[in-house]
Design a protein around this motif. Sequence first.
Motif, PDB file in Angstrom:
ATOM      1  N   TYR A 312      -3.241  -1.142   8.010  1.00 51.39           N
ATOM      2  CA  TYR A 312      -3.690  -1.477   6.661  1.00 51.39           C
ATOM      3  C   TYR A 312      -4.318  -0.235   6.010  1.00 51.39           C
ATOM      4  O   TYR A 312      -5.182   0.423   6.596  1.00 51.39           O
ATOM      5  CB  TYR A 312      -4.701  -2.610   6.694  1.00 51.39           C
ATOM      6  N   VAL A 328      -5.260  -4.188  -5.035  1.00 52.50           N
ATOM      7  CA  VAL A 328      -3.986  -3.709  -4.489  1.00 52.50           C
ATOM      8  C   VAL A 328      -4.099  -3.681  -2.973  1.00 52.50           C
ATOM      9  O   VAL A 328      -4.909  -2.941  -2.409  1.00 52.50           O
ATOM     10  CB  VAL A 328      -3.635  -2.313  -5.033  1.00 52.50           C
ATOM     11  N   PHE A 329      -3.299  -4.495  -2.307  1.00 53.72           N
ATOM     12  CA  PHE A 329      -3.218  -4.493  -0.848  1.00 53.72           C
ATOM     13  C   PHE A 329      -2.017  -3.621  -0.445  1.00 53.72           C
ATOM     14  O   PHE A 329      -0.908  -3.810  -0.957  1.00 53.72           O
ATOM     15  CB  PHE A 329      -3.022  -5.911  -0.311  1.00 53.72           C
ATOM     16  N   SER A 330      -2.237  -2.668   0.457  1.00 47.42           N
ATOM     17  CA  SER A 330      -1.149  -1.785   0.898  1.00 47.42           C
ATOM     18  C   SER A 330      -1.237  -1.568   2.391  1.00 47.42           C
ATOM     19  O   SER A 330      -2.306  -1.662   2.992  1.00 47.42           O
ATOM     20  CB  SER A 330      -1.209  -0.444   0.158  1.00 47.42           C
ATOM     21  N   TRP A 331      -0.097  -1.258   2.991  1.00 45.24           N
ATOM     22  CA  TRP A 331       0.015  -1.083   4.448  1.00 45.24           C
ATOM     23  C   TRP A 331       1.211  -0.183   4.748  1.00 45.24           C
ATOM     24  O   TRP A 331       2.026   0.109   3.860  1.00 45.24           O
ATOM     25  CB  TRP A 331       0.178  -2.447   5.137  1.00 45.24           C
ATOM     26  N   THR A 332       1.311   0.263   5.988  1.00 41.01           N
ATOM     27  CA  THR A 332       2.415   1.136   6.380  1.00 41.01           C
ATOM     28  C   THR A 332       3.675   0.305   6.608  1.00 41.01           C
ATOM     29  O   THR A 332       3.625  -0.745   7.252  1.00 41.01           O
ATOM     30  CB  THR A 332       2.080   1.898   7.672  1.00 41.01           C
ATOM     31  N   ALA A 358       5.381 -10.721  -0.066  1.00 37.22           N
ATOM     32  CA  ALA A 358       5.527  -9.398  -0.674  1.00 37.22           C
ATOM     33  C   ALA A 358       6.957  -8.887  -0.581  1.00 37.22           C
ATOM     34  O   ALA A 358       7.214  -7.721  -0.881  1.00 37.22           O
ATOM     35  CB  ALA A 358       4.579  -8.405   0.007  1.00 37.22           C
ATOM     36  N   TYR A 361       8.426  -5.105   0.318  1.00 35.19           N
ATOM     37  CA  TYR A 361       7.578  -4.017  -0.178  1.00 35.19           C
ATOM     38  C   TYR A 361       6.323  -3.912   0.699  1.00 35.19           C
ATOM     39  O   TYR A 361       5.845  -4.895   1.256  1.00 35.19           O
ATOM     40  CB  TYR A 361       7.176  -4.267  -1.630  1.00 35.19           C
ATOM     41  N   SER A 362       5.763  -2.707   0.768  1.00 34.82           N
ATOM     42  CA  SER A 362       4.582  -2.481   1.598  1.00 34.82           C
ATOM     43  C   SER A 362       3.295  -2.496   0.782  1.00 34.82           C
ATOM     44  O   SER A 362       2.314  -1.852   1.165  1.00 34.82           O
ATOM     45  CB  SER A 362       4.703  -1.148   2.342  1.00 34.82           C
ATOM     46  N   GLN A 363       3.282  -3.198  -0.338  1.00 38.42           N
ATOM     47  CA  GLN A 363       2.066  -3.385  -1.118  1.00 38.42           C
ATOM     48  C   GLN A 363       2.205  -4.638  -1.979  1.00 38.42           C
ATOM     49  O   GLN A 363       3.314  -5.097  -2.256  1.00 38.42           O
ATOM     50  CB  GLN A 363       1.752  -2.168  -1.976  1.00 38.42           C
ATOM     51  N   LEU A 365      -0.028  -6.821  -5.303  1.00 40.04           N
ATOM     52  CA  LEU A 365      -1.126  -6.919  -6.268  1.00 40.04           C
ATOM     53  C   LEU A 365      -1.569  -8.381  -6.355  1.00 40.04           C
ATOM     54  O   LEU A 365      -0.746  -9.285  -6.553  1.00 40.04           O
ATOM     55  CB  LEU A 365      -0.663  -6.413  -7.629  1.00 40.04           C
TER      56      LEU A 365
END
Length: 813
Positions: A312, A328-332, A358, A361-363, A365
């Motif tokens: 994360y 914004v949530f994002s991860w690898t 999601a 996609y790796s993010q 909103l």
Amino acid sequence: MRIVTLSYYYKFSDKLGMDKYLISGSLVLLLVQVFVLMTDLNLLPAEWGLNKKSQHNTEVIMGTIQSKHNNVRKKMNSSVYWEAGQEKDTLHAYDSILTLNNSSAQIILKNEVKLNLHENTLIVLEPSEEKKNANLVLMQFNKGRLRATTGAQKLKFSNKSWTIEAAHGSELSLRSVDDEKVEVELTKGEVVLANKDTQEVQSLEGNQRIELKKDEMKAITVDKNLSWSTNMEKVIYTHSPMTPVELQWKGPARSLLQINPDNHQVAESLSSAQTSTLKLLAPGNYIFRLEGDNTTSESFELSVLQAPTITYLAPLPRDRSLLPQSVVFSWTPLENIKNYYLELDSQREFRSPDVFNAKNYSQLLHNFKTEGQYFWRIKAVDQQGYTIPPLYHYELYVVDDALMAPQLINPTLRAPASKPKEEKSKKNETQKDNQGASHQINWIQKWVSWMIPSAEAEEMQISVKKKQKAEAEPKPIKKIVLSWSQVPTADHYIIEIADEPLFMNPLVNTKLKTNHFEWRGFGSKKYYWRVAAGKDDKKGLFSDVSEFDVTLLKPVKEEDALKESKAGKTASPVQLVTEAPIAPKPAPPPPATKPNLPPAPVEKPKKARVRRPAKTFASVGVHAQWISEENNEDDFKTTFEGLTPIAIGIERQWDWNETSDLKLNFFLDRREWEVEDSTIHPFQENLEEIYLELSLDYIRIGNPNSWGAFLTKEVVHERRAAQELESIDFITGGAQWNYHLKWGDTYRWQTRARLGLASAGFIARTDNWLWFEAIRHPHWGVNMGPSIDIMYIGGSDLSQTAFNLGFEVQFFW
């Protein structure tokens, strides 16, 4: 460009006195190897290469790698190197595909032929050369386990003894039990079996299991009354070393047969009414079968895979977000993923989370509607529809009204002006430790005076006393002072310090009343820190993450920092401060006494010392050697065995002073290695190497013990995987100890222990000889006897144990 995974490095040095012909030959071989490699990488025309162009048509496209898990390798027909297989890679005729440990691949061939390769499986794709069989795909099945669906095209497998041709619309599984036995399970359709030696041909239809040996075939009909539950997952991703799996079935089963990834079979007895059981399984591929009264079920194939970790990136753990701002949530991202899912819950147990798709996609909103404490995590679903569970979760605070974030000031490294209280409280303990160190140093001085001549011993004693004095002196204590701007109305601050930018496990997470923090428990590396303000239960926003490198901070004295503060100057954000220690009180001088002068010595004429004659030893021998190697990172084990055709050693011992000698030793050994079990590593060729050794020993006359130093150069073979072997020059230096014990007039036992360091690890070794004096002459002689050596090579990703048996003949004069 292909990835070269099989490499050998041989380095020869003129300083080691290698023969010029050997050096010339090695350069020629190196040029040939580079020439072949450049041809294989298409950097030179193919007709220039040593490998002639294949008579087969390798341009025919056979299919693609649809998906893969972990390590998959492929090799072209005209190539000698294996390259990493990637998703969507095109496969051509006569390509080889290999899956490694805990790896799998799904291959799509033309006309919708599907192949699922499990771990440690090797196949070779071959098109049909006959026009009448244009829709037939040939395949060499060498080892492993696979499942195939033929679709609209025939599929023909071949091994050493049998060919297995599957008709259109067939489903079957193949498993190699050993070199001579293959197991075929036909779920649907028809297969034709043909023995290459006896020319026997037999046709079988669905729901049968066939065991094929070299000249024997056994067919078993599958009972449909024994069936597995359709609710069980065939692929399970896990983060645990052992995973509980529930197996469910229908029908009267007497026993459950479990076939492990290493083909080891375990049978479990079942009660007549039992329809489920729980298994604890490590990652790997398993086969389960139900056995009844003279009946058997279809095989249930289960893959327990090590799940990849989703890292994360934002928001950071314990972060704060303001309403109504979007988060914004994002991860690898991961490979072979169809969908990601964000799970949000107010409870850390995630009993009833809100799930948001999601896609791939790796993010994502997201807008929160209400404030409060939330927990979030990410799970994924691969292309086959199997779930990859999350490994951990993060905590997030959503607030309607928050205090502003503080402004960070760069840290400084300071030393306090006064001595810390804990140091004063440990004063008595420090004195006791110094007394203990003094006794230890006195013991070292006695040992040094016995080991080294008096002149050198005095110098060593002076050096030890200087070290003792330096250790007794108090050292300055350093601390880091981190400060930030004050936030109006705040009554406390939260500071977090971590050695990684994601703050997953912060080293410091402390609540403070002031706008600065003094930190002493740090190392010489980079750190990250952030601060949030608070008032009662009201939370504030975290500051931006800042970083500092301790090695780049310039120390500031405590007195200078205080002067700048009183003068109204702004302090440096991060200060490294040195604390002035309290020096111990000097000891009173001893009372003056008159020296007792010894009488003047009477000089006697010195006698000329008779020097001992030098000795020369030359030895030849033969050794048999075994090496057991285990890769620490991948747990890949293998064993080499080899023979030394001839080993040569030369020693020279000469007079050093009245009480000691020096001995110089040179040893050369040419080794040949082969894999102990060639069936496990079908790509391995025999290896050759040169071992060189140079050592110097200090020998006290009449003492059975001697000490010295050594320098060795050898080649260490480190296996990365079944097709990947790396040979590295290993140059080691260290200390050694020798012990000699004489039995009677003709026998002598010699033991040598070594401990050395190299750039890639360390070596611990012991050598033992039992010498028999076969010939004795006043000026020369001959010794002979057996030897046994044990050596361990260790490192961060290397673990090898070597065992050596030999026989040597030694000439001395």
